[in-house]
Design a protein around this motif. Structure first.
Motif, PDB file in Angstrom:
ATOM      1  N   ILE A  95       2.308   1.544  -3.201  1.00  0.00           N
ATOM      2  CA  ILE A  95       1.100   1.786  -4.462  1.00  0.00           C
ATOM      3  C   ILE A  95       0.836   3.264  -4.334  1.00  0.00           C
ATOM      4  O   ILE A  95       0.675   4.051  -4.890  1.00  0.00           O
ATOM      5  CB  ILE A  95      -0.003   1.226  -4.371  1.00  0.00           C
ATOM      6  CG1 ILE A  95       0.121   0.165  -4.906  1.00  0.00           C
ATOM      7  CG2 ILE A  95      -1.621   1.840  -4.804  1.00  0.00           C
ATOM      8  CD1 ILE A  95      -0.730  -1.128  -4.476  1.00  0.00           C
TER       9      ILE A  95
ATOM     10  N   VAL B 266      -8.599   2.310  -8.311  1.00  0.00           N
ATOM     11  CA  VAL B 266      -8.122   0.656  -7.158  1.00  0.00           C
ATOM     12  C   VAL B 266      -8.542   0.450  -6.179  1.00  0.00           C
ATOM     13  O   VAL B 266      -9.148  -0.785  -5.938  1.00  0.00           O
ATOM     14  CB  VAL B 266      -6.784   1.586  -5.834  1.00  0.00           C
ATOM     15  CG1 VAL B 266      -6.026   0.175  -5.235  1.00  0.00           C
ATOM     16  CG2 VAL B 266      -5.139   1.415  -6.933  1.00  0.00           C
TER      17      VAL B 266
ATOM     18  N   VAL C  90      -2.632   0.861 -11.117  1.00  0.00           N
ATOM     19  CA  VAL C  90      -2.212   2.335 -10.969  1.00  0.00           C
ATOM     20  C   VAL C  90      -1.458   2.832 -12.457  1.00  0.00           C
ATOM     21  O   VAL C  90      -1.818   3.985 -12.916  1.00  0.00           O
ATOM     22  CB  VAL C  90      -0.968   2.344  -9.724  1.00  0.00           C
ATOM     23  CG1 VAL C  90      -0.472   3.966  -9.741  1.00  0.00           C
ATOM     24  CG2 VAL C  90      -2.264   2.404  -8.564  1.00  0.00           C
TER      25      VAL C  90
ATOM     26  N   SER D 245       0.638  -1.267  -0.190  1.00  0.00           N
ATOM     27  CA  SER D 245      -0.046   0.355  -0.328  1.00  0.00           C
ATOM     28  C   SER D 245       0.700   1.736  -0.154  1.00  0.00           C
ATOM     29  O   SER D 245       0.947   2.368  -0.367  1.00  0.00           O
ATOM     30  CB  SER D 245      -0.908  -0.275   1.011  1.00  0.00           C
ATOM     31  OG  SER D 245      -1.637  -1.306   1.675  1.00  0.00           O
TER      32      SER D 245
ATOM     33  N   CYS E  67      -7.352   7.771  -9.720  1.00  0.00           N
ATOM     34  CA  CYS E  67      -6.409   6.964  -9.859  1.00  0.00           C
ATOM     35  C   CYS E  67      -7.243   5.996  -8.502  1.00  0.00           C
ATOM     36  O   CYS E  67      -7.192   4.655  -7.773  1.00  0.00           O
ATOM     37  CB  CYS E  67      -4.953   6.813  -9.532  1.00  0.00           C
ATOM     38  SG  CYS E  67      -4.063   5.473  -8.891  1.00  0.00           S
TER      39      CYS E  67
ATOM     40  N   ALA F 265      -0.915  -2.698  -8.054  1.00  0.00           N
ATOM     41  CA  ALA F 265       0.542  -2.015  -9.217  1.00  0.00           C
ATOM     42  C   ALA F 265      -0.323  -1.934 -10.689  1.00  0.00           C
ATOM     43  O   ALA F 265       0.007  -0.337 -11.126  1.00  0.00           O
ATOM     44  CB  ALA F 265       1.701  -2.504  -8.872  1.00  0.00           C
TER      45      ALA F 265
END
Length: 323
Positions: free
Chosen positions: A149, A180, A206, A146, A176, A203
């Protein structure tokens, strides 16, 4: 239906899915031991480790015979993972099972294996039963992922602020987070078994969001400079830009989805086990999240953010004029 109404619908749908995912995940966290349906990598498990001497079991044929013997004794327990490893003087075969498998029955099977593979009582060939307790949910790995990211999202914000305007950077960051959020919410709702693949896919979400946002904002910037749209409402210009960039973003998602489907089919054919589809299903959820977020939610978010910045600029000009 106007573009503003469509945008509100897209944002509401996105918000509903995210809220539902957070709710389902929270309930499951307290009642069923995990926000997600954690797979073998993040769950406690039972295992049988068969260690053998390469002096006594030399060559693939001998090792194959040993494995067949172990498979016969352990076949009734349906291992979700079997791995083989070999060193200079020995090797091992590892069978992993969910915690629901009977420890007593596994121990009995281990005793039967030992009676067959170590008839000379050399101690070099032995099967051992283990119970592995894993830190529930693999939360340490997810926490570090996390952070990574979040760092990527922060880089995206800075990059967009320099390449475009601050309002585009804000829209890209919110988009983004939304993408997610959609992905992890769908993973929580569908209860797909997840492991480290969840981190890699988040990932990827993103990265794909950043690419899709670049395509959209390049088109938006070009159309805002186009004299033909000088008198067109800014939200409508964003909608036009989204329509023009939709094909590129859809083709990108489809191009990535095709190898995922092919690999999933090959895995099922090779292993004859539907459980291997879980990572591929998670990949499809990631692509769906990117597709919806970039094609529909992102233009809606940017329309709202652009309106807020325009309103703030107008208020600043009004205050300046009064002073």
């Amino acid at each position: 239906m106007t573009n503003k109404i469509k945008n509100r619908i897209f944002v509401i749908i996105c918000a509903i899915v995210i809220v539902a995912g957070m709710a389902v995940g929270t309930v499951c966290h307290f009642l069923f031991g995990g926000f997600f349906n954690y797979g073998g990598e993040f769950s406690s498990y039972k295992s049988v480790v068969v260690t053998y001497s390469t002096a006594e079991y030399a060559g693939d044929k001998k090792v194959g015979e040993l494995k067949s013997t172990c498979d016969e004794k352990l076949g009734a327990f349906s291992a979700y993972e079997v791995s083989l490893g070999e060193k200079t003087t020995g090797g091992e075969i590892v069978y992993k099972y969910p915690t629901s498998v009977s420890s007593e029955e596994l121990s009995k099977a281990v005793a039967d294996i030992n009676a067959v593979i170590d008839t000379d009582d050399s101690g070099l060939n032995v099967a051992v039963f283990h119970e592995a307790e894993t830190f529930v949910g693999g939360s340490k790995a997810i926490i570090f992922a996390s952070i990574a990211i979040a760092s990527a999202a922060a880089f995206e914000f800075i990059y967009f602020a320099f390449r475009y305007k601050l309002r585009a950077a804000v829209s890209a960051l919110v988009g983004c987070i939304a993408n997610v959020g959609l992905f992890v919410s769908l993973a929580a709702i569908t209860r797909l078994p997840v492991g480290t693949d969840l981190i890699a896919l988040a990932a990827a979400v993103v990265l794909l969001t950043m690419i899709g946002s670049c395509v959209l904002f390049d088109r938006v910037r070009k159309n805002f400079k186009n004299d033909a749209y000088a008198k067109t409402d800014r939200c409508d210009v964003i909608a036009i830009s989204a329509a023009e960039s939709k094909k590129i973003n859809l083709v990108t998602v489809i191009a990535l989805a095709l190898p995922v489907v092919v690999l999933a089919i090959c895995s099922v054919i090779a292993l004859l086990n539907l459980t291997v589809l879980a990572p591929y299903a998670a990949a499809v959820l990631a692509l769906v999240s990117c597709c919806y977020g970039t094609v529909f939610a992102m233009p809606a978010i940017h329309c709202g953010v652009d309106a807020l910045f325009a309103r703030a600029a107008a208020n600043a000009e009004a205050d300046k004029a009064k002073s």
